[in-house]
Design an enzyme around this catalytic site. Structure first.
Site: not given
Ligand code: DOR
Ligand code: ZN
Length: 347
Positions: A13, A263, A15-17, A174, A247, A219, A251
């Site tokens: 899981h 988050a 996130h690479l954006r 998560h 996860d 989150l 940001h």
């Molecule tokens: O903390 C989080 N960040 N939870 C998520 O479900 C999404 C993620 C994000 O894409 O920033």
């Molecule tokens: Zn996520």
């Protein structure tokens, strides 16, 4: 023990954006992980097979020279998702899962699902072909306390949905509660869960006691200590239904240190050191390879990586940058609040 060697881990899981942020972060994951399940919550989201193929190309382009990191693509489930596109994308090998975001649950979830009736045909097709559904398991009802949203989701949404679509393979992403862990353990092998590095380390006091710590806000939000302990027990148990999904969610620092902070915790750089630390604390180092390298591939029906990683326990604490610059801004790295001595080395 001073060193352990495990099959090269995967991140189930991530996130690479996109764009400058992708460019700035993908090397961190590629340095430690062979593969990762890539979250599709871009703006706009990755909804079709064609969009997933294009995103995959952008990820490959952004990789450091010589890297063989493999992005495992995921489609964002919407009420308009076409079951035929899902099946074709899965059968071609491109797409490894779909992601269910209840609309409004988290970052870029507005295109998510409001009316579950509308996605039943897609879910039935997924059950037929064995394609996993990754679930963000929180209700979005503003009347439900944020610390209860996972438990309420299991009871009111997830369990009824799984009964409606027998054979659907689900990953609860998560998990943050004892309720989540217990639910997974009470079910069959069609249900698994990822656990993040940060939820093994922080509880809600870390976020809120003695000042608000925006870099610990993610989150689902971290819960009370008893839940963290349940997550630690599940992760270190060796149970095949639990595996790592960091996860890791970058940001820009100014959007986290903000009156309405985003988050996400960024752990791609230090996850393997921190996991070794946690597993050592739990006297479970010999089970780290199940959690980080074996249980995930087994669930996703993929081979375990042949390459290995050795984690060496050094005499001096291993240091990580507190943050780093990208073309999309500065990113702050998750600070576990303790020193760790484990250094991952690719063999
Ligand atoms: O903390 C989080 N960040 N939870 C998520 O479900 C999404 C993620 C994000 O894409 O920033
Ligand atoms: Zn996520």
């Amino acid at each position: 023990m001073k060193a352990i060697t495990i099959p090269r881990p995967d991140d189930w899981h991530l996130h690479l954006r996109d764009g400058g942020m992708l460019q700035g972060v993908v090397g961190h994951s590629a340095a430690h992980f062979a593969r990762a399940i890539i979250m599709p919550n871009l703006v706009p989201p990755v909804v079709t097979g064609q969009q997933a193929a294009a995103y995959r190309e952008r990820i490959l382009q952004a990789l450091p020279d010589g890297s063989d990191f493999e992005p495992l693509m995921v489609l964002y489930l919407t009420e308009g998702t076409d079951p035929d596109d899902v099946e074709a994308s899965a059968k071609s090998g491109l797409v490894k899962a779909l992601k269910l975001y209840p609309a409004g649950a988290t970052t870029n979830s507005d295109s998510g699902v409001r009316d579950f009736d509308k996605v039943i045909p897609v879910l039935e097709r997924m059950a037929e072909i064995g394609l996993p559904l990754c679930v963000h398991g929180e209700v979005t009802d503003s009347a439900i306390d944020i610390f209860d949203r996972e438990a309420v989701f299991i009871e009111t949404v997830l369990d009824p949905l799984r009964r409606r679509v027998p054979g659907l393979r689900v990953v609860m992403e998560h998990v943050t509660t004892r309720d989540g862990v217990d639910y997974v353990k009470s079910q069959d092998a069609d249900l698994a869960a990822t656990i993040t590095t940060h939820h093994l380390i922080i509880n809600r006091n870390h976020i809120l006691a003695g000042g608000i710590r925006p870099h610990y806000y993610c989150l689902p939000v971290a819960k009370r200590e008893s839940h963290r302990l349940a997550l630690r027990a599940a992760a270190t148990s060796g149970d095949a239904r639990f595996f790592i999904g960091t996860d890791s969610a970058p940001h820009p620092t100014d959007l986290k240190e903000n009156a309405c902070g985003c988050a996400g915790c960024y752990t791609s750089i230090n996850t393997m050191s921190l996991l070794a630390h946690v597993f050592e604390e739990e006297n479970a180092l010999e089970r780290l390879e199940l959690f980080a390298s074996r249980n995930g591939p087994a669930f996703y029906r993929l081979p375990v990586n042949e390459e290995t990683m050795t984690l060496v326990k050094e005499d001096q604490a291993v240091t990580f940058p507190t943050g780093f610059e990208t073309a999309a801004g500065h990113v702050t790295v998750f600070d576990p609040g303790f020193e760790t001595f484990w250094r991952p080395k690719s063999d």
